[in-house]
Write an enzyme that holds these catalytic residues in place. Structure first.
Site, PDB file in Angstrom:
ATOM      1  CG  ASN A  77      -0.427  -0.185   2.517  1.00  0.00           C
ATOM      2  OD1 ASN A  77       0.636  -0.772   2.666  1.00  0.00           O
ATOM      3  ND2 ASN A  77      -1.104   0.306   3.534  1.00  0.00           N
ATOM      4  CD  GLU A  90      -1.519   4.835   4.558  1.00  0.00           C
ATOM      5  OE1 GLU A  90      -1.021   5.664   5.345  1.00  0.00           O
ATOM      6  OE2 GLU A  90      -2.287   3.922   4.921  1.00  0.00           O
ATOM      7  CB  CYS A 142      -5.393  -1.330  -1.713  1.00  0.00           C
ATOM      8  SG  CYS A 142      -6.709  -0.592  -0.758  1.00  0.00           S
ATOM      9  CD  GLU A 196      -5.438  -5.923  -1.020  1.00  0.00           C
ATOM     10  OE1 GLU A 196      -4.861  -4.812  -0.989  1.00  0.00           O
ATOM     11  OE2 GLU A 196      -6.160  -6.330  -0.114  1.00  0.00           O
ATOM     12  CB  CYS A 219     -10.843  -2.688   0.647  1.00  0.00           C
ATOM     13  SG  CYS A 219     -10.258  -2.008  -0.909  1.00  0.00           S
ATOM     14  CB  CYS A 279      -8.809  -4.629  -3.491  1.00  0.00           C
ATOM     15  SG  CYS A 279      -7.655  -3.276  -3.220  1.00  0.00           S
TER      16      CYS A 279
HETATM   17  N1  THU Z   1      -5.368  -1.326   2.505  1.00  0.00           N
HETATM   18  C1  THU Z   1      -4.831  -2.202   1.618  1.00  0.00           C
HETATM   19  O1  THU Z   1      -3.674  -2.087   1.224  1.00  0.00           O
HETATM   20  N2  THU Z   1      -5.612  -3.214   1.188  1.00  0.00           N
HETATM   21  C2  THU Z   1      -6.903  -3.421   1.560  1.00  0.00           C
HETATM   22  O2  THU Z   1      -7.550  -4.298   1.037  1.00  0.00           O
HETATM   23  C3  THU Z   1      -7.470  -2.606   2.623  1.00  0.00           C
HETATM   24  C4  THU Z   1      -6.714  -1.394   3.010  1.00  0.00           C
HETATM   25  C5  THU Z   1      -4.524  -0.204   2.928  1.00  0.00           C
HETATM   26  C6  THU Z   1      -4.975   1.131   2.387  1.00  0.00           C
HETATM   27  C7  THU Z   1      -4.475   2.077   3.436  1.00  0.00           C
HETATM   28  O3  THU Z   1      -3.127   2.406   3.113  1.00  0.00           O
HETATM   29  C8  THU Z   1      -4.467   1.263   4.710  1.00  0.00           C
HETATM   30  O4  THU Z   1      -4.565  -0.085   4.326  1.00  0.00           O
HETATM   31  C9  THU Z   1      -5.596   1.606   5.658  1.00  0.00           C
HETATM   32  O5  THU Z   1      -6.811   1.549   5.046  1.00  0.00           O
END
Ligand code: THU
Length: 200
Positions: free
Chosen positions: A102, A104, A113, A115, A146, A149
Site C-alpha cells: 500500500n 499512502e 491498496c 492488492e 477491501c 480491490c
Molecule cells: N489497505 C490495503 O492495502 N488493502 C486493503 O484491502 C485494505 C486497506 C490499505 C490502504 C491504506 O493504506 C491502509 O490499508 C488503511 O486503510
C-alpha cells in the site's frame, strides 16, 4: 563425579537423541501435511471452477512462494498515516508472481491498496489474468481485500483464489467470486450495449 566417559551410556544418549530427532522430523512432516490438506479444500474447489490443469504438487509450492512474496512486499509499505502495512502478491495466468504494497498520500483519497499495486504491476507487465492473490498484514488477524480491490481483482480473476495471512496462524482462504457475489463486469456492459442496439 567420574570425568572419564562411559562408552555404553554415551551410545544410549546418542541413540535416544537420534530417536528424538526422528520423532521431531515425523511431527514436522505430519504438520506440513495437515497444512497442505487445510489448504486443499478451498483450493481444489477454486481450481475446478477455474478449470485449471495445474498439478497440486506444482501449485502448493507456488502458493507458498506467493504468501512469502506478499509478506516480503509488506516491508516496503508506505503507510505513515494509517500505520496499517499491507503486502500483496498475485499469481498471474502465465505463472509469474507480481507483488506490491500500500502507498499512502497526505491527500488521503489517493491512498493505494497493496492488492491493486500488485495487480496493476502484473497488468502493466502484459498479464491479463490472475489465478490467486495473497495478502499479508503484520497483525494478529488476517484481513480480506477491501471492496474496491475485490472489484479490481474480479476484472482479471473472477475465480481467483484469495489467501490472507498475518503474524498469527489465522488465515482466510476464499475466492474473488465468493467475496464479490453478483459482481459487475464487462458482460453487464455488453448486455447494455446489445439492448441499446436492439432499441435502435
Ligand atoms: N489497505 C490495503 O492495502 N488493502 C486493503 O484491502 C485494505 C486497506 C490499505 C490502504 C491504506 O493504506 C491502509 O490499508 C488503511 O486503510
Amino acid at each position: 563425579m567420574n570425568a572419564t566417559s562411559n562408552p555404553s551410556s554415551d551410545h544410549q544418549i546418542f541413540d535416544s537423541l537420534r530417536l528424538e530427532l526422528r520423532r521431531g522430523c515425523l511431527i514436522v512432516a505430519v504438520l506440513a501435511q495437515l497444512r497442505v490438506e487445510h489448504y486443499g479444500y478451498t483450493l481444489r474447489k477454486a481450481l475446478a471452477e477455474q478449470g485449471l490443469a495445474i498439478e497440486e504438487s506444482t501449485l502448493y509450492p507456488l502458493l507458498r512462494r506467493l504468501e512469502k512474496a506478499a509478506r516480503a512486499a509488506a516491508k516496503a509499505a508506505y503507510a505513515p498515516y494509517s500505520k496499517f502495512f499491507v503486502g500483496a502478491a498475485v499469481l498471474s495466468g502465465s505463472g509469474r508472481i507480481y507483488s506490491g504494497c500500500n502507498v499512502e498520500n497526505a491527500s488521503y483519497g489517493l491512498c493505494q491498496c497493496a492488492e491493486r499495486t500488485a495487480l496493476f504491476t502484473a497488468v502493466a507487465s502484459g498479464e491479463r489474468s490472475i489465478r490467486a492473490v495473497a495478502i499479508f498484514t503484520p497483525t494478529a488477524e488476517a484481513s480480506g481485500p477491501c471492496g474496491a480491490c475485490r472489484q479490481a481483482l474480479s476484472e482479471f480473476g473472477p475465480e481467483a483464489l484469495v489467501i490472507s495471512t498475518c503474524n498469527s496462524s489465522r488465515r482466510l482462504e476464499s475466492t474473488v467470486a465468493a467475496l464479490l457475489p453478483a459482481s459487475f463486469g464487462l458482460r453487464n456492459l455488453r448486455k447494455a450495449r446489445g439492448a441499446k442496439r436492439r432499441r435502435r
